[in-house]
Design a protein around this motif. Structure first.
Motif, PDB file in Angstrom:
ATOM      1  N   HIS A  58       0.822  -1.214   0.000  1.00 34.69           N
ATOM      2  CA  HIS A  58       0.000   0.000   0.000  1.00 34.69           C
ATOM      3  C   HIS A  58       0.852   1.258   0.000  1.00 34.69           C
ATOM      4  CE1 HIS A  58      -3.371   2.650   0.864  1.00 34.69           C
ATOM      5  NE2 HIS A  58      -2.686   3.141   1.892  1.00 34.69           N
ATOM      6  N   LEU A  59       1.979   1.217   0.727  1.00 31.52           N
ATOM      7  CA  LEU A  59       2.812   2.407   0.872  1.00 31.52           C
ATOM      8  C   LEU A  59       3.825   2.555  -0.256  1.00 31.52           C
ATOM      9  CD1 LEU A  59       3.424   2.110   4.698  1.00 31.52           C
ATOM     10  CD2 LEU A  59       1.981   3.791   3.555  1.00 31.52           C
ATOM     11  N   GLY A  60       3.993   1.524  -1.073  1.00 27.56           N
ATOM     12  CA  GLY A  60       4.854   1.654  -2.246  1.00 27.56           C
ATOM     13  C   GLY A  60       6.285   1.238  -1.994  1.00 27.56           C
ATOM     14  N   PHE A  61       7.186   1.849  -2.734  1.00 23.55           N
ATOM     15  CA  PHE A  61       8.597   1.476  -2.663  1.00 23.55           C
ATOM     16  C   PHE A  61       9.192   1.897  -1.325  1.00 23.55           C
ATOM     17  CE2 PHE A  61       7.636   2.160  -7.182  1.00 23.55           C
ATOM     18  CZ  PHE A  61       7.955   0.911  -7.678  1.00 23.55           C
ATOM     19  N   ASN A  62       9.973   1.004  -0.735  1.00 23.30           N
ATOM     20  CA  ASN A  62      10.539   1.271   0.594  1.00 23.30           C
ATOM     21  C   ASN A  62      12.058   1.318   0.589  1.00 23.30           C
ATOM     22  OD1 ASN A  62      11.195  -1.540   0.482  1.00 23.30           O
ATOM     23  ND2 ASN A  62       9.164  -2.004   1.301  1.00 23.30           N
ATOM     24  N   MET A  63      12.664   1.217  -0.594  1.00 17.45           N
ATOM     25  CA  MET A  63      14.119   1.290  -0.688  1.00 17.45           C
ATOM     26  C   MET A  63      14.519   2.100  -1.914  1.00 17.45           C
ATOM     27  SD  MET A  63      15.331  -2.576   0.185  1.00 17.45           S
ATOM     28  CE  MET A  63      14.713  -3.407   1.637  1.00 17.45           C
ATOM     29  N   THR A  64      15.655   2.768  -1.790  1.00 26.14           N
ATOM     30  CA  THR A  64      16.228   3.497  -2.909  1.00 26.14           C
ATOM     31  C   THR A  64      17.674   3.047  -3.082  1.00 26.14           C
ATOM     32  OG1 THR A  64      14.833   5.421  -2.448  1.00 26.14           O
ATOM     33  CG2 THR A  64      16.727   5.763  -3.876  1.00 26.14           C
ATOM     34  N   ILE A  65      18.019   2.681  -4.289  1.00 24.15           N
ATOM     35  CA  ILE A  65      19.380   2.248  -4.606  1.00 24.15           C
ATOM     36  C   ILE A  65      20.045   3.358  -5.403  1.00 24.15           C
ATOM     37  CG2 ILE A  65      20.781   0.509  -5.768  1.00 24.15           C
ATOM     38  CD1 ILE A  65      18.387  -1.425  -5.313  1.00 24.15           C
ATOM     39  N   LEU A  66      21.134   3.886  -4.873  1.00 25.85           N
ATOM     40  CA  LEU A  66      21.801   5.050  -5.454  1.00 25.85           C
ATOM     41  C   LEU A  66      23.090   4.637  -6.156  1.00 25.85           C
ATOM     42  CD1 LEU A  66      21.328   7.400  -2.381  1.00 25.85           C
ATOM     43  CD2 LEU A  66      19.981   7.391  -4.498  1.00 25.85           C
ATOM     44  N   PRO A  67      23.529   5.441  -7.138  1.00 25.39           N
ATOM     45  CA  PRO A  67      24.735   5.080  -7.906  1.00 25.39           C
ATOM     46  C   PRO A  67      25.995   5.147  -7.064  1.00 25.39           C
ATOM     47  CG  PRO A  67      23.429   6.782  -9.014  1.00 25.39           C
ATOM     48  CD  PRO A  67      22.905   6.674  -7.624  1.00 25.39           C
ATOM     49  N   GLU A  68      27.031   4.528  -7.586  1.00 23.11           N
ATOM     50  CA  GLU A  68      28.347   4.585  -6.954  1.00 23.11           C
ATOM     51  C   GLU A  68      28.848   6.021  -6.937  1.00 23.11           C
ATOM     52  OE1 GLU A  68      32.762   2.508  -7.469  1.00 23.11           O
ATOM     53  OE2 GLU A  68      31.246   2.325  -9.049  1.00 23.11           O
ATOM     54  N   GLY A  69      29.434   6.422  -5.815  1.00 19.56           N
ATOM     55  CA  GLY A  69      29.996   7.760  -5.708  1.00 19.56           C
ATOM     56  C   GLY A  69      29.037   8.805  -5.183  1.00 19.56           C
ATOM     57  N   GLN A  70      27.805   8.411  -4.868  1.00 14.62           N
ATOM     58  CA  GLN A  70      26.854   9.388  -4.355  1.00 14.62           C
ATOM     59  C   GLN A  70      27.207   9.797  -2.928  1.00 14.62           C
ATOM     60  OE1 GLN A  70      24.152  11.132  -5.548  1.00 14.62           O
ATOM     61  NE2 GLN A  70      24.206  12.071  -3.520  1.00 14.62           N
ATOM     62  N   ASP A  71      27.309  11.113  -2.700  1.00 11.83           N
ATOM     63  CA  ASP A  71      27.539  11.646  -1.363  1.00 11.83           C
ATOM     64  C   ASP A  71      26.208  11.590  -0.605  1.00 11.83           C
ATOM     65  OD1 ASP A  71      27.578  13.635   0.820  1.00 11.83           O
ATOM     66  OD2 ASP A  71      29.591  14.064   0.068  1.00 11.83           O
ATOM     67  N   MET A  72      26.163  10.790   0.464  1.00 12.71           N
ATOM     68  CA  MET A  72      24.902  10.590   1.161  1.00 12.71           C
ATOM     69  C   MET A  72      24.420  11.850   1.870  1.00 12.71           C
ATOM     70  SD  MET A  72      24.106   7.656   0.239  1.00 12.71           S
ATOM     71  CE  MET A  72      22.597   7.644   1.176  1.00 12.71           C
ATOM     72  N   ALA A  73      25.337  12.659   2.369  1.00 14.33           N
ATOM     73  CA  ALA A  73      24.921  13.908   3.007  1.00 14.33           C
ATOM     74  C   ALA A  73      24.233  14.814   2.002  1.00 14.33           C
ATOM     75  CB  ALA A  73      26.132  14.607   3.621  1.00 14.33           C
ATOM     76  N   ASP A  74      24.772  14.875   0.790  1.00 14.46           N
ATOM     77  CA  ASP A  74      24.162  15.681  -0.262  1.00 14.46           C
ATOM     78  C   ASP A  74      22.798  15.112  -0.655  1.00 14.46           C
ATOM     79  OD1 ASP A  74      24.278  17.745  -2.415  1.00 14.46           O
ATOM     80  OD2 ASP A  74      24.303  15.985  -3.713  1.00 14.46           O
TER      81      ASP A  74
END
Length: 289
Positions: free
Chosen positions: A27-43
């Protein structure tokens, strides 16, 4: 017996909780996000968008991998831009088709699974509210004429300022062909209980990719409850194992004690027989003469 009854009760409760979590996740949809290599998590946490990109084929590679603990995946291209025709800051999100990895898993809600048609958009709540737009209206978006297919309900997030469209349309609008900024995914309830393992599985398919969990409080609470139940189940299993070991020790001890008792009785009977013969030796001699 009491421990086994308690274990069976916990297993039933755990199964019910997992079913509730699977339904809530759908019901709530997607619960994970997969980000590319090198992504600054703080940004990423600050701006809710990825600066690096990855190829669109990354989604297919993830979908074709075995045993990732994911049931639905889709590629997305997300960029924060200015809506030139309205002079308004918006987020453009193009989503590719949702690929179902596990057909028997809880299905996504219709608003996540139903794809948009080419040339159409779905508007976040603030956008269609501020500009008095309705389903069926035509708008100009970055030089292209688009039809409003859906006016989304209020979410209380950045999605209220988002223009959703197909991945191909977004790639053309943003001049980023064959690129995506993230992969959204729906994880199984079992996978959500062991995120480190899920991250290792994803990194084996997409080296350097970073997996971020995004859960509402209700689902997180249910997951915490299932983890508590699993800990209790493990404790009961340990108690059952300890009890089984104790029973085996008792049986061995009873066998040793039984053997000692039988041996002692045999020795006692033998001694009594020998003592009786010794004491009656004269009588036996008389009878023999």
């Amino acid at each position: 017996l009491a421990l086994r009854n308690k274990q069976a009760k916990l297993e039933n409760q755990l199964a019910d909780l997992r079913a509730d979590i699977a339904h809530a996740m759908g019901h709530l949809g997607f619960n994970m996000t997969i980000l590319p290599e090198g992504q600054d998590m703080a940004d990423w946490y600050a701006n809710d968008q990825s600066s690096p990109t990855m190829t669109e084929t990354s989604v297919r590679r993830l979908a074709e991998a075995d045993g990732t603990g994911l049931c639905n995946v889709a590629g997305q291209l997300r960029r924060r831009v200015n809506w030139p025709e309205r002079n308004w800051p918006i987020v453009v999100v193009g989503r590719g088709p949702v690929i179902a990895l596990k057909p028997n898993s809880a299905p996504l809600a219709d608003r996540y699974a139903r794809p948009l048609e080419p040339g159409t958009v779905a508007l976040g709540h603030e956008l269609h509210k501020v500009f008095s737009l309705h389903e069926g209206d035509e708008i100009q978006l970055m030089g292209r004429t688009m039809r409003v297919a859906r006016c989304l309900p209020q979410e209380g997030t950045r999605d209220d300022l988002t223009v959703w469209t197909t991945l191909a349309e977004a790639q053309q609008l943003l001049a980023m062909p064959d690129r995506i900024t993230e992969i959204v995914a729906q994880g199984t309830a079992a996978a959500m209980e062991n995120l480190p393992q899920l991250r290792r599985q994803v990194s084996q398919v997409l080296p350097g990719a970073q997996l971020v969990q995004r859960l509402p409080g209700t689902v997180a609470s249910k997951l915490a409850t299932t983890n508590t139940h699993r800990s209790e189940q493990a404790r009961i299993q340990q108690e059952l194992s300890t009890q089984a070991n104790l029973n085996r020790f008792r049986r061995r001890l009873a066998g040793v004690i039984g053997a000692l008792v039988v041996t002692s009785c045999a020795l006692w009977i033998g001694w009594l027989a020998w003592s009786n013969v010794t004491e009656r030796r004269m009588e036996i001699g008389i009878w023999r003469t």
